[in-house]
Design a protein around this motif. Structure first.
Motif, PDB file in Angstrom:
ATOM      1  N   VAL A   1      61.491  21.401   9.235  1.00  0.00           N
ATOM      2  CA  VAL A   1      60.084  21.020   9.478  1.00  0.00           C
ATOM      3  C   VAL A   1      59.395  22.084  10.332  1.00  0.00           C
ATOM      4  N   ILE A   2      60.112  22.541  11.370  1.00  0.00           N
ATOM      5  CA  ILE A   2      59.562  23.599  12.230  1.00  0.00           C
ATOM      6  C   ILE A   2      59.349  24.878  11.406  1.00  0.00           C
ATOM      7  N   SER A   3      60.301  25.155  10.519  1.00  0.00           N
ATOM      8  CA  SER A   3      60.203  26.394   9.732  1.00  0.00           C
ATOM      9  C   SER A   3      59.016  26.362   8.771  1.00  0.00           C
ATOM     10  N   VAL A   4      58.715  25.180   8.231  1.00  0.00           N
ATOM     11  CA  VAL A   4      57.574  25.053   7.314  1.00  0.00           C
ATOM     12  C   VAL A   4      56.275  25.406   8.050  1.00  0.00           C
ATOM     13  N   VAL A   5      56.127  24.856   9.266  1.00  0.00           N
ATOM     14  CA  VAL A   5      54.911  25.103  10.045  1.00  0.00           C
ATOM     15  C   VAL A   5      54.840  26.574  10.461  1.00  0.00           C
ATOM     16  N   ALA A   6      55.989  27.116  10.889  1.00  0.00           N
ATOM     17  CA  ALA A   6      56.027  28.510  11.336  1.00  0.00           C
ATOM     18  C   ALA A   6      55.704  29.457  10.178  1.00  0.00           C
ATOM     19  N   GLY A   7      56.286  29.179   9.016  1.00  0.00           N
ATOM     20  CA  GLY A   7      56.047  30.023   7.840  1.00  0.00           C
ATOM     21  C   GLY A   7      54.597  29.981   7.412  1.00  0.00           C
ATOM     22  N   SER A   8      54.008  28.799   7.473  1.00  0.00           N
ATOM     23  CA  SER A   8      52.595  28.656   7.102  1.00  0.00           C
ATOM     24  C   SER A   8      51.714  29.454   8.060  1.00  0.00           C
ATOM     25  N   ALA A   9      52.002  29.335   9.365  1.00  0.00           N
ATOM     26  CA  ALA A   9      51.196  30.060  10.365  1.00  0.00           C
ATOM     27  C   ALA A   9      51.359  31.570  10.213  1.00  0.00           C
ATOM     28  N   ALA A  10      52.538  32.006   9.758  1.00  0.00           N
ATOM     29  CA  ALA A  10      52.776  33.450   9.635  1.00  0.00           C
ATOM     30  C   ALA A  10      52.109  34.049   8.391  1.00  0.00           C
ATOM     31  N   ALA A  11      52.137  33.317   7.285  1.00  0.00           N
ATOM     32  CA  ALA A  11      51.624  33.888   6.030  1.00  0.00           C
ATOM     33  C   ALA A  11      50.118  33.666   5.845  1.00  0.00           C
ATOM     34  N   SER A  12      49.612  32.559   6.369  1.00  0.00           N
ATOM     35  CA  SER A  12      48.226  32.184   6.077  1.00  0.00           C
ATOM     36  C   SER A  12      47.159  33.171   6.553  1.00  0.00           C
TER      37      SER A  12
END
Lengths: 133, 282
Positions: free
Chosen positions: B52-63
Protein backbone atom coordinates in the motif's frame (compact mmCIF):
# COMPACT_ATOMS: atom_id res chain seq x y z
CA UNK A 1 -22.43 28.23 -16.79
CA UNK A 2 -20.37 28.09 -19.99
CA UNK A 3 -17.72 25.36 -20.12
CA UNK A 4 -14.22 26.48 -19.12
CA UNK A 5 -11.70 26.46 -21.96
CA UNK A 6 -9.73 23.30 -22.64
CA UNK A 7 -5.96 23.79 -22.32
CA UNK A 8 -4.28 24.73 -25.57
CA UNK A 9 -1.93 22.36 -27.37
CA UNK A 10 1.00 21.47 -25.15
CA UNK A 11 0.04 24.01 -22.43
CA UNK A 12 -0.03 22.52 -18.94
CA UNK A 13 -3.53 22.53 -17.48
CA UNK A 14 -4.53 24.82 -14.62
CA UNK A 15 -3.00 23.62 -11.36
CA UNK A 16 -0.93 20.82 -12.94
CA UNK A 17 2.43 22.56 -12.37
CA UNK A 18 1.64 23.34 -8.74
CA UNK A 19 0.43 19.78 -8.08
CA UNK A 20 3.53 18.34 -9.77
CA UNK A 21 5.72 20.55 -7.55
CA UNK A 22 3.92 19.42 -4.37
CA UNK A 23 4.24 15.76 -5.42
CA UNK A 24 7.95 16.24 -6.17
CA UNK A 25 8.64 17.91 -2.80
CA UNK A 26 6.61 15.32 -0.85
CA UNK A 27 8.14 12.41 -2.73
CA UNK A 28 11.72 13.69 -2.30
CA UNK A 29 11.26 14.53 1.40
CA UNK A 30 9.61 11.16 2.15
CA UNK A 31 12.26 9.20 0.24
CA UNK A 32 15.09 11.16 1.93
CA UNK A 33 13.69 10.35 5.39
CA UNK A 34 13.33 6.67 4.45
CA UNK A 35 16.98 6.57 3.30
CA UNK A 36 18.10 8.39 6.47
CA UNK A 37 16.08 5.99 8.63
CA UNK A 38 17.51 2.92 6.90
CA UNK A 39 21.04 4.33 7.32
CA UNK A 40 20.44 4.95 11.06
CA UNK A 41 18.96 1.46 11.43
CA UNK A 42 22.01 -0.06 9.76
CA UNK A 43 24.36 2.03 11.93
CA UNK A 44 22.52 0.95 15.10
CA UNK A 45 22.29 -2.76 14.30
CA UNK A 46 24.78 -3.37 11.50
CA UNK A 47 26.03 -6.70 12.83
CA UNK A 48 22.49 -8.03 13.10
CA UNK A 49 21.71 -6.87 9.57
CA UNK A 50 24.83 -8.53 8.17
CA UNK A 51 24.70 -11.82 10.07
CA UNK A 52 21.02 -12.19 10.87
CA UNK A 53 21.64 -12.20 14.65
CA UNK A 54 19.29 -10.32 16.99
CA UNK A 55 15.90 -8.94 16.03
CA UNK A 56 14.71 -9.47 12.44
CA UNK A 57 14.23 -5.97 10.94
CA UNK A 58 11.69 -7.42 8.47
CA UNK A 59 9.74 -9.54 10.97
CA UNK A 60 6.31 -8.88 12.44
CA UNK A 61 7.88 -7.78 15.77
CA UNK A 62 9.40 -4.77 14.00
CA UNK A 63 5.97 -3.47 12.92
CA UNK A 64 5.02 -0.02 14.19
CA UNK A 65 1.75 1.82 14.61
CA UNK A 66 1.03 5.44 13.83
CA UNK A 67 0.71 6.03 17.59
CA UNK A 68 4.33 4.83 18.12
CA UNK A 69 5.68 7.65 15.96
CA UNK A 70 6.02 10.44 18.54
CA UNK A 71 7.76 8.30 21.16
CA UNK A 72 9.97 6.67 18.54
CA UNK A 73 11.15 10.02 17.19
CA UNK A 74 11.83 11.36 20.69
CA UNK A 75 14.06 8.33 21.36
CA UNK A 76 15.77 8.56 17.97
CA UNK A 77 14.48 5.16 16.80
CA UNK A 78 15.38 4.42 13.20
CA UNK A 79 11.99 2.77 12.57
CA UNK A 80 10.23 5.98 13.56
CA UNK A 81 12.28 8.01 11.05
CA UNK A 82 11.38 5.53 8.28
CA UNK A 83 7.73 5.60 9.41
CA UNK A 84 7.72 9.40 9.23
CA UNK A 85 9.06 9.16 5.67
CA UNK A 86 6.33 6.71 4.67
CA UNK A 87 3.67 8.93 6.30
CA UNK A 88 4.92 11.91 4.28
CA UNK A 89 4.81 9.78 1.13
CA UNK A 90 1.26 8.64 1.98
CA UNK A 91 0.09 12.21 2.65
CA UNK A 92 1.61 13.61 -0.56
CA UNK A 93 -1.25 12.68 -2.97
CA UNK A 94 -3.82 14.24 -0.61
CA UNK A 95 -1.66 17.39 -0.52
CA UNK A 96 -1.79 17.29 -4.32
CA UNK A 97 -5.60 17.32 -4.24
CA UNK A 98 -5.57 20.29 -1.84
CA UNK A 99 -3.18 22.12 -4.18
CA UNK A 100 -5.37 21.36 -7.20
CA UNK A 101 -8.47 22.63 -5.34
CA UNK A 102 -6.75 25.90 -4.40
CA UNK A 103 -5.43 26.39 -7.96
CA UNK A 104 -8.89 25.82 -9.43
CA UNK A 105 -10.45 28.18 -6.91
CA UNK A 106 -7.96 30.89 -7.89
CA UNK A 107 -8.70 30.21 -11.56
CA UNK A 108 -12.42 30.66 -10.76
CA UNK A 109 -13.25 27.09 -11.72
CA UNK A 110 -15.72 26.62 -8.90
CA UNK A 111 -17.08 23.25 -10.07
CA UNK A 112 -13.65 21.63 -10.16
CA UNK A 113 -12.69 23.20 -6.80
CA UNK A 114 -15.93 21.76 -5.37
CA UNK A 115 -15.05 18.32 -6.74
CA UNK A 116 -11.62 18.52 -5.04
CA UNK A 117 -13.29 19.41 -1.71
CA UNK A 118 -15.65 16.41 -2.05
CA UNK A 119 -12.67 14.10 -2.69
CA UNK A 120 -10.88 15.43 0.41
CA UNK A 121 -13.99 14.98 2.57
CA UNK A 122 -14.36 11.42 1.30
CA UNK A 123 -10.68 10.73 2.08
CA UNK A 124 -11.19 11.98 5.64
CA UNK A 125 -14.28 9.77 5.94
CA UNK A 126 -12.40 6.75 4.56
CA UNK A 127 -9.50 7.38 6.97
CA UNK A 128 -11.79 7.74 9.99
CA UNK A 129 -13.77 4.62 9.05
CA UNK A 130 -10.51 2.69 8.77
CA UNK A 131 -9.27 4.04 12.08
CA UNK A 132 -12.52 3.03 13.78
CA UNK A 133 -12.23 -0.57 12.49
CA UNK B 1 20.14 -14.64 3.33
CA UNK B 2 21.14 -11.87 5.78
CA UNK B 3 18.56 -9.14 6.48
CA UNK B 4 20.74 -6.62 4.62
CA UNK B 5 20.93 -8.83 1.51
CA UNK B 6 17.17 -9.39 1.76
CA UNK B 7 16.51 -5.63 1.95
CA UNK B 8 18.78 -4.97 -1.05
CA UNK B 9 17.07 -7.77 -3.04
CA UNK B 10 13.58 -6.48 -2.15
CA UNK B 11 14.58 -2.95 -3.19
CA UNK B 12 15.95 -4.24 -6.52
CA UNK B 13 12.80 -6.26 -7.26
CA UNK B 14 10.65 -3.24 -6.43
CA UNK B 15 12.56 -1.12 -8.97
CA UNK B 16 11.23 -3.45 -11.67
CA UNK B 17 7.69 -3.65 -10.25
CA UNK B 18 7.59 0.13 -9.72
CA UNK B 19 8.67 0.70 -13.31
CA UNK B 20 5.97 -1.62 -14.69
CA UNK B 21 3.38 -0.28 -12.27
CA UNK B 22 3.91 3.36 -13.23
CA UNK B 23 4.06 2.53 -16.93
CA UNK B 24 0.78 0.58 -16.83
CA UNK B 25 -1.07 2.69 -14.25
CA UNK B 26 -1.47 -0.31 -11.94
CA UNK B 27 0.72 0.70 -9.02
CA UNK B 28 3.27 -1.78 -7.76
CA UNK B 29 0.88 -3.76 -5.56
CA UNK B 30 -0.12 -6.16 -8.32
CA UNK B 31 3.44 -7.45 -8.40
CA UNK B 32 4.80 -6.62 -4.92
CA UNK B 33 2.48 -8.75 -2.76
CA UNK B 34 3.05 -12.06 -4.62
CA UNK B 35 6.82 -11.44 -4.75
CA UNK B 36 7.14 -10.59 -1.04
CA UNK B 37 5.03 -13.53 0.09
CA UNK B 38 6.15 -16.22 -2.38
CA UNK B 39 9.81 -15.31 -3.04
CA UNK B 40 10.74 -13.83 0.34
CA UNK B 41 8.33 -15.80 2.55
CA UNK B 42 7.01 -12.68 4.28
CA UNK B 43 3.71 -12.50 6.14
CA UNK B 44 0.78 -11.58 3.83
CA UNK B 45 -0.47 -8.84 6.21
CA UNK B 46 2.92 -7.13 6.29
CA UNK B 47 3.39 -7.56 2.53
CA UNK B 48 0.06 -5.81 1.87
CA UNK B 49 0.99 -3.02 4.32
CA UNK B 50 4.28 -2.45 2.45
CA UNK B 51 2.53 -2.71 -0.92
CA UNK B 52 0.00 0.00 0.00
CA UNK B 53 2.86 2.35 0.88
CA UNK B 54 4.61 1.45 -2.37
CA UNK B 55 1.52 2.27 -4.45
CA UNK B 56 1.33 5.77 -2.94
CA UNK B 57 5.10 6.30 -3.22
CA UNK B 58 5.16 5.14 -6.85
CA UNK B 59 2.26 7.41 -7.75
CA UNK B 60 3.94 10.42 -6.11
CA UNK B 61 7.20 9.65 -7.93
CA UNK B 62 5.82 9.17 -11.45
CA UNK B 63 2.94 11.64 -11.52
CA UNK B 64 4.92 14.93 -11.61
CA UNK B 65 6.49 13.98 -14.95
CA UNK B 66 3.13 12.77 -16.28
CA UNK B 67 1.54 16.09 -15.30
CA UNK B 68 4.38 18.13 -16.80
CA UNK B 69 4.28 16.22 -20.08
CA UNK B 70 0.49 16.34 -20.34
CA UNK B 71 -0.07 12.57 -20.08
CA UNK B 72 -2.00 12.72 -16.79
CA UNK B 73 -5.26 14.69 -16.83
CA UNK B 74 -5.64 16.26 -13.38
CA UNK B 75 -9.30 17.27 -13.89
CA UNK B 76 -10.30 13.73 -14.90
CA UNK B 77 -8.29 12.20 -12.04
CA UNK B 78 -9.92 14.34 -9.34
CA UNK B 79 -13.42 14.01 -10.86
CA UNK B 80 -13.19 10.22 -11.03
CA UNK B 81 -11.71 10.07 -7.53
CA UNK B 82 -15.13 11.12 -6.19
CA UNK B 83 -16.52 7.81 -7.51
CA UNK B 84 -13.49 5.71 -6.56
CA UNK B 85 -13.26 6.87 -2.96
CA UNK B 86 -17.08 6.66 -2.53
CA UNK B 87 -16.94 3.10 -3.85
CA UNK B 88 -14.04 2.28 -1.53
CA UNK B 89 -15.97 3.57 1.50
CA UNK B 90 -19.06 1.56 0.48
CA UNK B 91 -16.90 -1.49 -0.17
CA UNK B 92 -15.21 -1.24 3.22
CA UNK B 93 -18.64 -1.02 4.90
CA UNK B 94 -19.91 -4.07 2.97
CA UNK B 95 -16.72 -6.10 3.48
CA UNK B 96 -18.09 -8.17 6.35
CA UNK B 97 -21.20 -9.24 4.46
CA UNK B 98 -19.78 -10.62 1.21
CA UNK B 99 -17.65 -13.68 0.58
CA UNK B 100 -14.11 -12.86 -0.55
CA UNK B 101 -14.10 -15.87 -2.92
CA UNK B 102 -17.21 -14.65 -4.73
CA UNK B 103 -15.64 -11.20 -5.02
CA UNK B 104 -12.40 -12.54 -6.45
CA UNK B 105 -14.42 -14.50 -9.02
CA UNK B 106 -16.49 -11.46 -10.03
CA UNK B 107 -13.36 -9.28 -10.18
CA UNK B 108 -11.56 -11.90 -12.29
CA UNK B 109 -14.49 -12.15 -14.73
CA UNK B 110 -14.71 -8.35 -15.00
CA UNK B 111 -11.00 -8.05 -15.77
CA UNK B 112 -11.11 -10.85 -18.34
CA UNK B 113 -14.11 -9.14 -19.99
CA UNK B 114 -12.23 -5.80 -20.02
CA UNK B 115 -9.20 -7.49 -21.59
CA UNK B 116 -11.35 -9.02 -24.35
CA UNK B 117 -13.07 -5.67 -25.00
CA UNK B 118 -9.73 -3.84 -25.16
CA UNK B 119 -8.42 -6.47 -27.56
CA UNK B 120 -11.49 -6.15 -29.80
CA UNK B 121 -11.46 -2.35 -29.76
CA UNK B 122 -7.77 -1.83 -30.46
CA UNK B 123 -8.18 -1.22 -34.19
CA UNK B 124 -11.52 0.63 -34.17
CA UNK B 125 -10.39 3.72 -32.25
CA UNK B 126 -9.00 5.96 -34.97
CA UNK B 127 -12.12 5.90 -37.13
CA UNK B 128 -14.74 6.17 -34.37
CA UNK B 129 -16.40 9.54 -33.69
CA UNK B 130 -16.44 10.39 -29.98
CA UNK B 131 -19.98 11.33 -28.86
CA UNK B 132 -20.50 14.63 -26.99
CA UNK B 133 -20.78 14.49 -23.22
CA UNK B 134 -22.36 17.19 -21.07
CA UNK B 135 -20.47 16.36 -17.88
CA UNK B 136 -17.13 16.38 -19.70
CA UNK B 137 -18.03 19.71 -21.32
CA UNK B 138 -19.17 21.30 -18.03
CA UNK B 139 -16.02 20.23 -16.18
CA UNK B 140 -13.84 20.84 -19.27
CA UNK B 141 -12.33 17.39 -18.99
CA UNK B 142 -11.11 17.29 -22.60
CA UNK B 143 -7.39 17.71 -23.10
CA UNK B 144 -4.30 17.19 -25.17
CA UNK B 145 -1.74 14.42 -24.92
CA UNK B 146 1.42 13.51 -26.72
CA UNK B 147 1.49 10.45 -28.96
CA UNK B 148 3.83 8.62 -31.27
CA UNK B 149 2.92 8.44 -34.95
CA UNK B 150 2.39 4.85 -36.14
CA UNK B 151 5.59 3.19 -37.29
CA UNK B 152 7.78 6.16 -36.32
CA UNK B 153 9.41 7.56 -33.21
CA UNK B 154 8.06 11.06 -33.92
CA UNK B 155 6.08 12.52 -31.00
CA UNK B 156 3.21 14.88 -31.67
CA UNK B 157 0.57 16.68 -29.61
CA UNK B 158 -2.95 15.31 -30.09
CA UNK B 159 -6.18 16.71 -28.68
CA UNK B 160 -8.66 14.20 -27.27
CA UNK B 161 -12.30 14.46 -26.26
CA UNK B 162 -13.74 12.76 -23.21
CA UNK B 163 -17.08 10.97 -23.47
CA UNK B 164 -19.43 8.84 -21.33
CA UNK B 165 -18.22 10.40 -18.06
CA UNK B 166 -21.27 8.96 -16.24
CA UNK B 167 -20.33 5.43 -17.38
CA UNK B 168 -16.73 6.09 -16.34
CA UNK B 169 -17.90 7.26 -12.91
CA UNK B 170 -20.03 4.12 -12.52
CA UNK B 171 -17.11 1.88 -13.45
CA UNK B 172 -14.85 3.80 -11.08
CA UNK B 173 -17.36 3.31 -8.25
CA UNK B 174 -17.18 -0.43 -8.94
CA UNK B 175 -13.38 -0.23 -9.01
CA UNK B 176 -13.38 1.62 -5.68
CA UNK B 177 -15.81 -0.89 -4.17
CA UNK B 178 -13.55 -3.76 -5.21
CA UNK B 179 -10.61 -1.91 -3.59
CA UNK B 180 -12.54 -1.44 -0.36
CA UNK B 181 -13.86 -5.01 -0.33
CA UNK B 182 -10.67 -6.86 -1.20
CA UNK B 183 -8.07 -4.41 0.08
CA UNK B 184 -6.30 -4.30 -3.29
CA UNK B 185 -5.48 -1.50 -5.69
CA UNK B 186 -7.82 -1.27 -8.64
CA UNK B 187 -5.66 0.22 -11.37
CA UNK B 188 -6.49 -2.85 -13.48
CA UNK B 189 -10.12 -1.65 -13.54
CA UNK B 190 -9.41 2.08 -13.80
CA UNK B 191 -7.41 1.91 -17.01
CA UNK B 192 -10.06 -0.09 -18.95
CA UNK B 193 -12.78 2.26 -17.64
CA UNK B 194 -10.97 5.28 -19.08
CA UNK B 195 -9.86 3.47 -22.22
CA UNK B 196 -13.11 1.66 -23.09
CA UNK B 197 -15.86 3.90 -21.70
CA UNK B 198 -14.37 7.39 -21.81
CA UNK B 199 -12.26 6.78 -24.93
CA UNK B 200 -9.08 8.31 -23.55
CA UNK B 201 -5.78 7.54 -25.29
CA UNK B 202 -4.06 4.59 -23.60
CA UNK B 203 -1.14 6.70 -22.34
CA UNK B 204 -3.50 9.27 -20.84
CA UNK B 205 -5.45 6.40 -19.22
CA UNK B 206 -2.40 4.77 -17.61
CA UNK B 207 -0.86 8.09 -16.51
CA UNK B 208 -4.16 9.37 -15.06
CA UNK B 209 -4.73 6.02 -13.32
CA UNK B 210 -1.23 6.35 -11.86
CA UNK B 211 -2.16 9.76 -10.42
CA UNK B 212 -5.47 8.42 -9.07
CA UNK B 213 -4.13 5.32 -7.33
CA UNK B 214 -1.95 7.54 -5.14
CA UNK B 215 -5.04 9.32 -3.79
CA UNK B 216 -7.02 6.10 -3.27
CA UNK B 217 -3.97 4.39 -1.78
CA UNK B 218 -3.45 7.25 0.69
CA UNK B 219 -6.75 6.42 2.40
CA UNK B 220 -5.78 2.73 2.67
CA UNK B 221 -2.28 3.63 3.89
CA UNK B 222 -3.75 5.49 6.89
CA UNK B 223 -5.69 2.34 7.84
CA UNK B 224 -2.64 0.07 7.61
CA UNK B 225 -0.48 2.56 9.53
CA UNK B 226 -3.13 2.78 12.29
CA UNK B 227 -3.42 -1.00 12.52
CA UNK B 228 0.33 -1.53 12.95
CA UNK B 229 0.66 -3.54 9.74
CA UNK B 230 3.68 -1.58 8.52
CA UNK B 231 7.24 -2.78 9.21
CA UNK B 232 9.37 0.35 8.70
CA UNK B 233 12.46 -1.34 7.18
CA UNK B 234 10.32 -3.43 4.81
CA UNK B 235 8.03 -0.56 3.81
CA UNK B 236 11.08 1.70 3.43
CA UNK B 237 12.91 -0.75 1.15
CA UNK B 238 9.78 -1.34 -0.94
CA UNK B 239 9.06 2.40 -1.15
CA UNK B 240 12.63 3.27 -2.21
CA UNK B 241 12.71 0.61 -4.92
CA UNK B 242 9.26 1.62 -6.16
CA UNK B 243 10.17 5.33 -6.26
CA UNK B 244 13.30 4.58 -8.33
CA UNK B 245 11.33 2.27 -10.65
CA UNK B 246 8.46 4.75 -11.00
CA UNK B 247 10.92 7.49 -12.05
CA UNK B 248 12.25 5.12 -14.70
CA UNK B 249 8.76 4.11 -15.83
CA UNK B 250 7.64 7.72 -16.14
CA UNK B 251 10.58 8.37 -18.51
CA UNK B 252 9.74 5.28 -20.54
CA UNK B 253 6.06 6.16 -21.07
CA UNK B 254 6.97 8.93 -23.50
CA UNK B 255 8.98 6.61 -25.74
CA UNK B 256 7.08 3.31 -25.54
CA UNK B 257 4.81 2.96 -28.60
CA UNK B 258 1.08 2.95 -27.78
CA UNK B 259 0.57 -0.47 -29.40
CA UNK B 260 3.29 -2.03 -27.27
CA UNK B 261 1.92 -0.41 -24.11
CA UNK B 262 -1.57 -1.72 -24.86
CA UNK B 263 -0.18 -5.22 -25.56
CA UNK B 264 1.80 -5.28 -22.28
CA UNK B 265 -1.26 -4.02 -20.40
CA UNK B 266 -3.46 -6.70 -21.94
CA UNK B 267 -1.05 -9.49 -20.98
CA UNK B 268 -0.84 -8.21 -17.38
CA UNK B 269 -4.63 -7.79 -17.26
CA UNK B 270 -5.14 -11.40 -18.37
CA UNK B 271 -2.59 -12.70 -15.86
CA UNK B 272 -4.23 -10.74 -13.01
CA UNK B 273 -7.71 -11.95 -14.05
CA UNK B 274 -6.55 -15.61 -14.08
CA UNK B 275 -4.90 -15.06 -10.68
CA UNK B 276 -8.17 -13.63 -9.30
CA UNK B 277 -10.28 -16.43 -10.81
CA UNK B 278 -7.95 -19.06 -9.31
CA UNK B 279 -8.28 -17.43 -5.89
CA UNK B 280 -12.03 -17.25 -6.24
CA UNK B 281 -12.61 -20.74 -7.59
CA UNK B 282 -9.85 -22.64 -5.74
Amino acid sequence: MPPAPTPAHGAPESGARQVALVLRIGGALGAALVVAGLAVAFAQGGAGWLHGSGDDPLGGDAAMRLSDLGGGLRHGRAGAIILLGTIILAATPAAGVVTAGVAWLRARRAWLAGVAVVVLLLLVLAGSLGAAE
Amino acid sequence: MSPLAEIVAITAVCVVSGCLGSLLGLGGGTFVVPILTLAFGLDMRLAIGASVISVVAGSAAASPRYLDEGFANLRIAVTLEVATVSGAVAGALLAGYLSARALYTIFGIMLAFSAVQMLRNRRERASTVVPDDRIADALSLHGTGTGTAAGTAVRDVRPYRVTRTATGLTMMTAAGAVSGLLGIGSGAMKVPAMDLAMRLPIKVSTATSNLMIGVTGAASAVVYLQRGDVVPALAGAVALGTVAGAHLGSRLLAVVPEGALRAIFLVVLLVVSVQMLLRGLA
